[in-house]
Write a protein that holds these residues in place. Structure first.
Motif, short mmCIF file in Angstrom:
data_model
loop_
_atom_site.label_atom_id
_atom_site.label_comp_id
_atom_site.label_asym_id
_atom_site.label_seq_id
_atom_site.Cartn_x
_atom_site.Cartn_y
_atom_site.Cartn_z
N GLY A 9 -35.51 23.06 40.51
CA GLY A 9 -36.51 23.40 39.49
C GLY A 9 -36.10 22.87 38.13
N ALA A 10 -36.55 23.57 37.09
CA ALA A 10 -36.33 23.08 35.72
C ALA A 10 -34.84 22.89 35.42
N VAL A 11 -34.05 23.92 35.66
CA VAL A 11 -32.62 23.84 35.31
C VAL A 11 -31.87 22.91 36.27
N ASP A 32 -33.49 22.37 47.67
CA ASP A 32 -34.49 23.38 47.32
C ASP A 32 -35.12 23.91 48.59
N ILE A 33 -35.79 25.03 48.46
CA ILE A 33 -36.43 25.65 49.63
C ILE A 33 -37.87 25.15 49.77
N THR A 77 -28.61 27.23 40.92
CA THR A 77 -29.69 27.51 39.94
C THR A 77 -30.91 28.09 40.65
N SER A 78 -30.79 28.33 41.97
CA SER A 78 -31.96 28.82 42.71
C SER A 78 -32.28 30.26 42.31
N GLY A 79 -33.58 30.52 42.23
CA GLY A 79 -34.00 31.87 41.87
C GLY A 79 -35.10 31.82 40.85
N ILE A 80 -35.64 32.98 40.50
CA ILE A 80 -36.75 32.97 39.55
C ILE A 80 -36.24 33.09 38.11
N PRO A 81 -36.95 32.44 37.19
CA PRO A 81 -36.63 32.60 35.77
C PRO A 81 -37.47 33.75 35.18
N ASN A 95 -33.29 37.63 42.80
CA ASN A 95 -32.25 36.59 42.75
C ASN A 95 -30.97 36.94 43.51
N VAL A 118 -25.45 29.87 37.89
CA VAL A 118 -26.37 29.78 36.75
C VAL A 118 -27.47 30.84 36.84
N ASN A 120 -29.84 33.97 37.02
CA ASN A 120 -29.72 35.23 36.26
C ASN A 120 -30.03 36.46 37.10
N MET A 143 -21.90 30.20 34.33
CA MET A 143 -22.28 29.43 33.14
C MET A 143 -23.14 30.28 32.22
N LEU A 147 -23.52 27.49 27.03
CA LEU A 147 -24.88 27.40 26.48
C LEU A 147 -25.01 28.25 25.21
N HIS A 175 -23.78 37.34 29.12
CA HIS A 175 -24.92 36.43 28.90
C HIS A 175 -26.20 37.28 28.97
N1 LIG Z 1 -27.02 31.04 33.07
C1 LIG Z 1 -27.82 30.45 32.22
O1 LIG Z 1 -27.43 30.14 31.09
C2 LIG Z 1 -29.23 30.09 32.60
C3 LIG Z 1 -29.97 29.19 31.84
C4 LIG Z 1 -31.26 28.88 32.24
C5 LIG Z 1 -31.79 29.45 33.40
N2 LIG Z 1 -31.04 30.31 34.11
C6 LIG Z 1 -31.54 30.88 35.37
O2 LIG Z 1 -31.59 29.83 36.33
C7 LIG Z 1 -32.56 30.16 37.32
C8 LIG Z 1 -33.48 28.96 37.55
O3 LIG Z 1 -34.30 28.73 36.44
P1 LIG Z 1 -35.38 27.54 36.47
O4 LIG Z 1 -36.03 27.54 35.13
O5 LIG Z 1 -34.76 26.32 36.98
O6 LIG Z 1 -36.40 28.12 37.55
P2 LIG Z 1 -37.40 27.24 38.47
O7 LIG Z 1 -38.39 28.19 39.03
O8 LIG Z 1 -37.90 26.06 37.70
O9 LIG Z 1 -36.47 26.69 39.63
C9 LIG Z 1 -35.87 27.51 40.57
C10 LIG Z 1 -35.90 26.76 41.89
O10 LIG Z 1 -35.17 27.52 42.86
C11 LIG Z 1 -35.78 27.26 44.12
N3 LIG Z 1 -35.38 28.25 45.11
C12 LIG Z 1 -35.77 29.53 45.25
N4 LIG Z 1 -35.17 30.10 46.31
C13 LIG Z 1 -34.35 29.15 46.84
C14 LIG Z 1 -33.46 29.14 47.94
N5 LIG Z 1 -33.27 30.21 48.72
N6 LIG Z 1 -32.81 28.00 48.20
C15 LIG Z 1 -32.98 26.89 47.44
N7 LIG Z 1 -33.82 26.86 46.39
C16 LIG Z 1 -34.49 27.97 46.08
C17 LIG Z 1 -37.27 27.30 43.79
O11 LIG Z 1 -38.05 26.69 44.82
C18 LIG Z 1 -37.31 26.55 42.48
O12 LIG Z 1 -37.56 25.17 42.65
C19 LIG Z 1 -33.25 31.42 36.81
O13 LIG Z 1 -32.71 32.56 37.44
C20 LIG Z 1 -32.94 31.43 35.34
O14 LIG Z 1 -33.00 32.72 34.79
C21 LIG Z 1 -29.79 30.65 33.75
#
Ligand SMILES: NC(=O)c1ccc[n+]([C@@H]2O[C@H](COP(=O)([O-])OP(=O)(O)OC[C@H]3O[C@@H](n4cnc5c(N)ncnc54)[C@H](O)[C@@H]3O)[C@@H](O)[C@H]2O)c1
Ligand SMILES: O=C(O)C[C@H](O)C(=O)O
Length: 308
Positions: A9-11, A32-33, A77-81, A95, A118, A120, A143, A147, A175
């Motif tokens: 995803g985004a991150v 990714d899933i 980074t997998s999971g919901i934001p 998550n 990463v 949350n 991480m 940031l 964090h």
């Molecule tokens: N620690 C930090 O500083 C920090 C910074 C930014 C974001 N985050 C966290 O990172 C996470 C991701 O953020 P995002 O903006 O990329 O979200 P996003 O929705 O853009 O991307 C998350 C991706 O994870 C995938 N996913 C879900 N379940 C999965 C699984 N079981 N296996 C593989 N992939 C799977 C989804 O299909 C999606 O593409 C969030 O929890 C967000 O809060 C943490």
């Protein structure tokens, strides 16, 4: 060396992009899933290689962890934001299950991997990885501090009306919107304490804007940030792959350091080829010590909601 990034995803995509742009890894595998999503992101990124001048090979897979085998580092980074108005802690329900399952798949195919967490709420997700992966604690790194420190420097430079390259500073503890601890007492402009230049009102503003940095961006973007998170991860991955031994604040399992045990919290550490080489013990003021303990209490409460 191979780096896996789970979540395209985004991150996750931003992590892959910054790692590739710096050209220190042989391969980045995106997982990714969502069917075809990681493959698509990898192809799009690979089509920037000739334009941006990197040789890192980026591939994608929909859940085939055999493609991640032999990874030196894996970034989760997998999971919901979060959405505007939410806290990071509210993401734990969904998550935690994702992070636990992903960790098991990663370790099965790369038993020597170093995991960077990463997703949350990150300090709690890092704790979950410690409790469920069987990996030594030196190989699990959350991480957040990298940031948050970048955001602290951004706000300091703004208040100082200086270039960011003049500024140094670090954020430790949790964090979270309330548990971050920007170390104002140690922040400098070219070696001079910033307290020489900023009023108490400016100091309070810099600290508050740093702590709510993620929430501010979430409100503006409708989802949470990705460029600076991806760049922060790339700095950590590079310090490992290139054995740079940078001192980076990371969420690490504490065993008496900073007066806490059995909890992951942000502390400065030396990051090199084996992961965490050393937790650095710095002197905190009495006020900072109290804030660190307060942050630990809040994270411990959230950890209490985990089911292993
Ligand atoms: N620690 C930090 O500083 C920090 C910074 C930014 C974001 N985050 C966290 O990172 C996470 C991701 O953020 P995002 O903006 O990329 O979200 P996003 O929705 O853009 O991307 C998350 C991706 O994870 C995938 N996913 C879900 N379940 C999965 C699984 N079981 N296996 C593989 N992939 C799977 C989804 O299909 C999606 O593409 C969030 O929890 C967000 O809060 C943490
Ligand atoms: O703010 C968030 O929820 C995402 C991330 O933790 C951040 O600080 O950008």
């Amino acid at each position: 060396m191979k780096v896996t990034v789970v979540g395209a995803g985004a991150v996750g995509a931003s992590c892959a992009e910054y790692i590739a742009m710096k050209d220190f890894a042989a391969e980045v595998v995106l997982v990714d899933i969502k069917e075809g999503f990681a493959e698509g992101k990898a192809m799009d990124l690979m089509q920037t290689a000739s334009l941006n001048g990197f040789d890192t090979k980026i591939t994608g897979t929909t859940g085939d962890y055999s493609k991640t085998a032999g990874s030196k580092v894996a970034v989760i980074t997998s999971g919901i934001p979060r959405k505007p108005g939410m806290t990071r802690e509210e993401l734990i329900g969904i998550n935690a299950g994702i992070v636990k399952e992903v960790t098991q798949n990663l370790v099965k195919h790369s038993p020597d991997v170093i995991i960077i967490v990463v997703s949350n709420p990150m300090d709690t997700m890092a704790y979950l990885v410690h409790k469920t992966s069987g990996l030594p604690k030196e190989r699990i790194i959350g991480m957040g501090g990298a940031l948050d420190s970048a955001r602290f420097k951004y706000r300091l430079a703004e208040a100082l009306e200086s270039p960011i390259s003049d500024v140094d500073g670090m954020v430790i503890a949790a964090h979270s919107d309330t548990g971050m601890l920007p170390l104002f007492s140690k922040a400098t402009r070219n070696g001079v304490p910033v307290s020489e230049f900023l009023s108490d009102e400016q100091k309070a503003n810099v600290i508050e804007e740093t702590k709510i940095g993620g929430a501010t961006l979430t409100k503006l973007l409708g989802t949470s940030a990705w460029y600076a998170p991806g760049a922060a991860v790339s700095v950590m991955v590079q310090s490992i792959l290139c054995d740079q031994k940078k001192m980076i604040p990371c969420s690490l399992m504490l065993d008496g350091e900073y007066g806490e045990s059995d909890i992951c919290l942000g502390v400065p550490a030396i990051i090199g080829k084996d992961g965490v080489e050393k937790i650095v013990n710095i002197t905190l003021t009495e006020e900072e010590k109290a804030k660190f303990a307060e942050a630990a209490k809040a994270v411990r409460d959230v950890n209490g909601d985990l089911k292993f």
